[in-house]
Design a protein around this motif. Structure first.
Motif, PDB file in Angstrom:
ATOM      1  N   VAL A 272     -11.433   9.924   1.394  1.00 26.15           N
ATOM      2  CA  VAL A 272     -11.213   8.780   0.509  1.00 26.15           C
ATOM      3  C   VAL A 272      -9.896   8.120   0.902  1.00 26.15           C
ATOM      4  O   VAL A 272      -8.836   8.761   0.908  1.00 26.15           O
ATOM      5  N   ASP A 273      -9.960   6.856   1.258  1.00 27.00           N
ATOM      6  CA  ASP A 273      -8.799   6.052   1.647  1.00 27.00           C
ATOM      7  C   ASP A 273      -8.121   5.562   0.358  1.00 27.00           C
ATOM      8  O   ASP A 273      -8.585   4.631  -0.287  1.00 27.00           O
ATOM      9  N   LEU A 274      -7.005   6.209  -0.011  1.00 28.77           N
ATOM     10  CA  LEU A 274      -6.388   5.899  -1.302  1.00 28.77           C
ATOM     11  C   LEU A 274      -5.778   4.506  -1.349  1.00 28.77           C
ATOM     12  O   LEU A 274      -5.691   3.902  -2.421  1.00 28.77           O
ATOM     13  N   GLY A 275      -5.345   3.984  -0.187  1.00 24.23           N
ATOM     14  CA  GLY A 275      -4.815   2.630  -0.183  1.00 24.23           C
ATOM     15  C   GLY A 275      -5.824   1.644  -0.731  1.00 24.23           C
ATOM     16  O   GLY A 275      -5.535   0.853  -1.641  1.00 24.23           O
ATOM     17  N   ARG A 276      -7.049   1.704  -0.214  1.00 26.73           N
ATOM     18  CA  ARG A 276      -8.077   0.778  -0.660  1.00 26.73           C
ATOM     19  C   ARG A 276      -8.804   1.262  -1.918  1.00 26.73           C
ATOM     20  O   ARG A 276      -9.517   0.488  -2.552  1.00 26.73           O
ATOM     21  N   HIS A 277      -8.593   2.510  -2.307  1.00 21.28           N
ATOM     22  CA  HIS A 277      -9.099   2.990  -3.587  1.00 21.28           C
ATOM     23  C   HIS A 277      -8.336   2.321  -4.733  1.00 21.28           C
ATOM     24  O   HIS A 277      -8.922   1.923  -5.745  1.00 21.28           O
ATOM     25  N   PHE A 278      -7.033   2.182  -4.550  1.00 20.81           N
ATOM     26  CA  PHE A 278      -6.194   1.594  -5.596  1.00 20.81           C
ATOM     27  C   PHE A 278      -5.979   0.095  -5.426  1.00 20.81           C
ATOM     28  O   PHE A 278      -5.700  -0.607  -6.397  1.00 20.81           O
ATOM     29  N   VAL A 279      -6.065  -0.382  -4.197  1.00 20.57           N
ATOM     30  CA  VAL A 279      -5.910  -1.822  -3.928  1.00 20.57           C
ATOM     31  C   VAL A 279      -7.159  -2.266  -3.166  1.00 20.57           C
ATOM     32  O   VAL A 279      -7.163  -2.332  -1.936  1.00 20.57           O
ATOM     33  N   PRO A 280      -8.227  -2.568  -3.872  1.00 28.91           N
ATOM     34  CA  PRO A 280      -9.506  -2.840  -3.212  1.00 28.91           C
ATOM     35  C   PRO A 280      -9.431  -4.055  -2.293  1.00 28.91           C
ATOM     36  O   PRO A 280      -8.716  -5.025  -2.549  1.00 28.91           O
ATOM     37  N   ALA A 281     -10.201  -3.960  -1.202  1.00 34.04           N
ATOM     38  CA  ALA A 281     -10.344  -5.119  -0.308  1.00 34.04           C
ATOM     39  C   ALA A 281     -10.998  -6.253  -1.089  1.00 34.04           C
ATOM     40  O   ALA A 281     -11.822  -6.015  -1.963  1.00 34.04           O
ATOM     41  N   PRO A 282     -10.621  -7.496  -0.807  1.00 32.33           N
ATOM     42  CA  PRO A 282      -9.752  -7.960   0.286  1.00 32.33           C
ATOM     43  C   PRO A 282      -8.306  -8.237  -0.143  1.00 32.33           C
ATOM     44  O   PRO A 282      -7.640  -9.080   0.457  1.00 32.33           O
ATOM     45  N   GLU A 283      -7.806  -7.532  -1.146  1.00 27.69           N
ATOM     46  CA  GLU A 283      -6.422  -7.783  -1.564  1.00 27.69           C
ATOM     47  C   GLU A 283      -5.459  -7.466  -0.425  1.00 27.69           C
ATOM     48  O   GLU A 283      -5.676  -6.560   0.376  1.00 27.69           O
ATOM     49  N   ARG A 284      -4.363  -8.219  -0.368  1.00 28.48           N
ATOM     50  CA  ARG A 284      -3.342  -8.027   0.652  1.00 28.48           C
ATOM     51  C   ARG A 284      -2.719  -6.645   0.521  1.00 28.48           C
ATOM     52  O   ARG A 284      -2.328  -6.229  -0.569  1.00 28.48           O
ATOM     53  N   LEU A 285      -2.602  -5.931   1.642  1.00 26.23           N
ATOM     54  CA  LEU A 285      -2.003  -4.600   1.644  1.00 26.23           C
ATOM     55  C   LEU A 285      -1.525  -4.283   3.054  1.00 26.23           C
ATOM     56  O   LEU A 285      -2.316  -3.925   3.920  1.00 26.23           O
ATOM     57  N   TYR A 286      -0.221  -4.416   3.292  1.00 24.51           N
ATOM     58  CA  TYR A 286       0.367  -4.164   4.607  1.00 24.51           C
ATOM     59  C   TYR A 286       1.434  -3.070   4.493  1.00 24.51           C
ATOM     60  O   TYR A 286       2.051  -2.892   3.442  1.00 24.51           O
ATOM     61  N   THR A 287       1.667  -2.380   5.609  1.00 28.75           N
ATOM     62  CA  THR A 287       2.728  -1.361   5.651  1.00 28.75           C
ATOM     63  C   THR A 287       3.642  -1.525   6.861  1.00 28.75           C
ATOM     64  O   THR A 287       4.588  -0.764   7.030  1.00 28.75           O
ATOM     65  N   TRP A 288       3.355  -2.502   7.707  1.00 24.11           N
ATOM     66  CA  TRP A 288       4.109  -2.682   8.966  1.00 24.11           C
ATOM     67  C   TRP A 288       4.243  -4.166   9.264  1.00 24.11           C
ATOM     68  O   TRP A 288       3.292  -4.939   9.095  1.00 24.11           O
ATOM     69  N   TRP A 289       5.462  -4.535   9.703  1.00 25.68           N
ATOM     70  CA  TRP A 289       5.737  -5.902  10.158  1.00 25.68           C
ATOM     71  C   TRP A 289       6.586  -5.797  11.415  1.00 25.68           C
ATOM     72  O   TRP A 289       7.585  -5.086  11.453  1.00 25.68           O
ATOM     73  N   SER A 290       6.228  -6.550  12.431  1.00 24.55           N
ATOM     74  CA  SER A 290       6.891  -6.480  13.723  1.00 24.55           C
ATOM     75  C   SER A 290       8.357  -6.874  13.619  1.00 24.55           C
ATOM     76  O   SER A 290       8.743  -7.730  12.821  1.00 24.55           O
ATOM     77  N   TYR A 291       9.155  -6.263  14.495  1.00 24.64           N
ATOM     78  CA  TYR A 291      10.560  -6.667  14.634  1.00 24.64           C
ATOM     79  C   TYR A 291      10.682  -8.055  15.276  1.00 24.64           C
ATOM     80  O   TYR A 291      11.742  -8.670  15.220  1.00 24.64           O
ATOM     81  N   ARG A 292       9.622  -8.532  15.917  1.00 19.38           N
ATOM     82  CA  ARG A 292       9.702  -9.786  16.665  1.00 19.38           C
ATOM     83  C   ARG A 292       9.804 -11.002  15.751  1.00 19.38           C
ATOM     84  O   ARG A 292      10.252 -12.069  16.185  1.00 19.38           O
ATOM     85  N   ALA A 293       9.370 -10.879  14.516  1.00 22.08           N
ATOM     86  CA  ALA A 293       9.419 -12.019  13.597  1.00 22.08           C
ATOM     87  C   ALA A 293      10.854 -12.329  13.204  1.00 22.08           C
ATOM     88  O   ALA A 293      11.635 -11.420  12.890  1.00 22.08           O
ATOM     89  N   ARG A 294      11.195 -13.593  13.205  1.00 21.95           N
ATOM     90  CA  ARG A 294      12.547 -13.991  12.793  1.00 21.95           C
ATOM     91  C   ARG A 294      12.772 -13.653  11.328  1.00 21.95           C
ATOM     92  O   ARG A 294      13.842 -13.210  10.930  1.00 21.95           O
ATOM     93  N   ASP A 295      11.766 -13.893  10.508  1.00 20.39           N
ATOM     94  CA  ASP A 295      11.813 -13.566   9.087  1.00 20.39           C
ATOM     95  C   ASP A 295      10.488 -12.892   8.733  1.00 20.39           C
ATOM     96  O   ASP A 295       9.475 -13.552   8.538  1.00 20.39           O
ATOM     97  N   TRP A 296      10.493 -11.567   8.667  1.00 19.88           N
ATOM     98  CA  TRP A 296       9.257 -10.811   8.455  1.00 19.88           C
ATOM     99  C   TRP A 296       8.569 -11.206   7.153  1.00 19.88           C
ATOM    100  O   TRP A 296       7.342 -11.282   7.078  1.00 19.88           O
TER     101      TRP A 296
END
Length: 265
Positions: free
Chosen positions: A192-216
């Protein structure tokens, strides 16, 4: 009344380089257990003292010089240190423990896989796919063992797990072959994927943002690479799951942010 245990996972991208934000996280969030990936430190120089200051007296470490490395630090007893070499080359990418309630906790750092999604020209991508195949073999043999599997999976499986499915469909971490392998892994133990269990798709849910962005934050080109999965028998024990997104804006941050799940066992 059930005992409540909070478990966090965080790819810290060098624990010694980010001691300030580690300490801030411990002070502000204070999970009972913290699973770290990409510690980039050998066991002898892991900053054990800092964690002990905050009550994390139980520590299981699997480190190596300068690269990779995983650790589990805990305020409650953890036992039966286990390390599986799913990379098949000695890299420190897994550590597992048993909690006193019998639940297994497995902390994994799946290889990123390089830049090109083609194992013939990019051996790192092939190593990632083989790593996942070994995980599937392990997962298929778990049977009815109640298990929590968490860490940096380095795969964003759903279209809504990335800022643009169209832009990233051929980008490592969101390619069809990786997504298919992760689906096989999930099916192999009915995870069971708890991330999508509690925040169902297609709601926004990110855990990583690149260092390359000027303003993440402004560009918000995120991906959901960090996951918390549980055996089906544990799904109803999960009370909440959240992403500590503000940590991406802390001083000298990791490109990943912590995820925290609270369980009532």
């Amino acid at each position: 009344m059930a005992d409540t245990i909070s478990i966090a996972s965080w790819n810290i991208n060098s624990v010694r380089a980010r001691l300030d934000i580690v300490e801030r996280f411990l002070a502000e969030e204070g999970p009972d257990i913290l699973c770290l990936q990409e510690t980039k430190v050998v066991n002898d120089t892991f900053p054990a003292g800092l964690f002990r200051q905050y009550g994390y007296n139980h520590q299981m470490l699997n480190g190596q010089p300068m690269h990779h490395g995983v650790a589990i630090v805990s305020r409650i007893p953890i036992r039966e240190d286990d390390r599986l070499d799913w990379q098949a080359n000695g890299e420190a990418r897994h550590i597992g423990v048993r909690l006193d309630n019998g639940v297994r906790l497995e902390n994994v750092y799946v290889p990123a896989g390089g830049e090109e999604p083609d194992r013939t020209i990019n051996p790192k991508f092939g190593q990632k796919l083989d790593f996942l195949e070994r995980m599937i073999e392990w997962s298929s043999a778990l049977s009815d063992k109640p298990t929590i599997l968490t860490g940096d999976f380095n795969i964003a499986p759903l279209e809504c797990d990335v800022w643009s499915h169209k832009a990233l469909i051929n980008t490592v971490s969101h390619t069809p072959v990786e997504i298919a392998l992760l689906a096989r892994l999930q099916a192999s133990h009915d995870w069971v994927d708890l991330g999508r269990h509690f925040v169902p798709a297609p709601e926004r849910l990110y855990t990583w943002w690149s260092y390359r962005a000027r303003d993440w934050s402004e560009s918000d080109r995120g991906r959901r690479l960090d996951h918390m999965w549980v055996s089906r028998s544990l799904a109803d024990k999960a009370v909440s799951h959240r992403v500590v997104e503000p940590a991406r804006g802390w001083a000298r941050p990791s490109d990943h942010v912590p995820i925290i799940t609270e369980f009532a066992f």
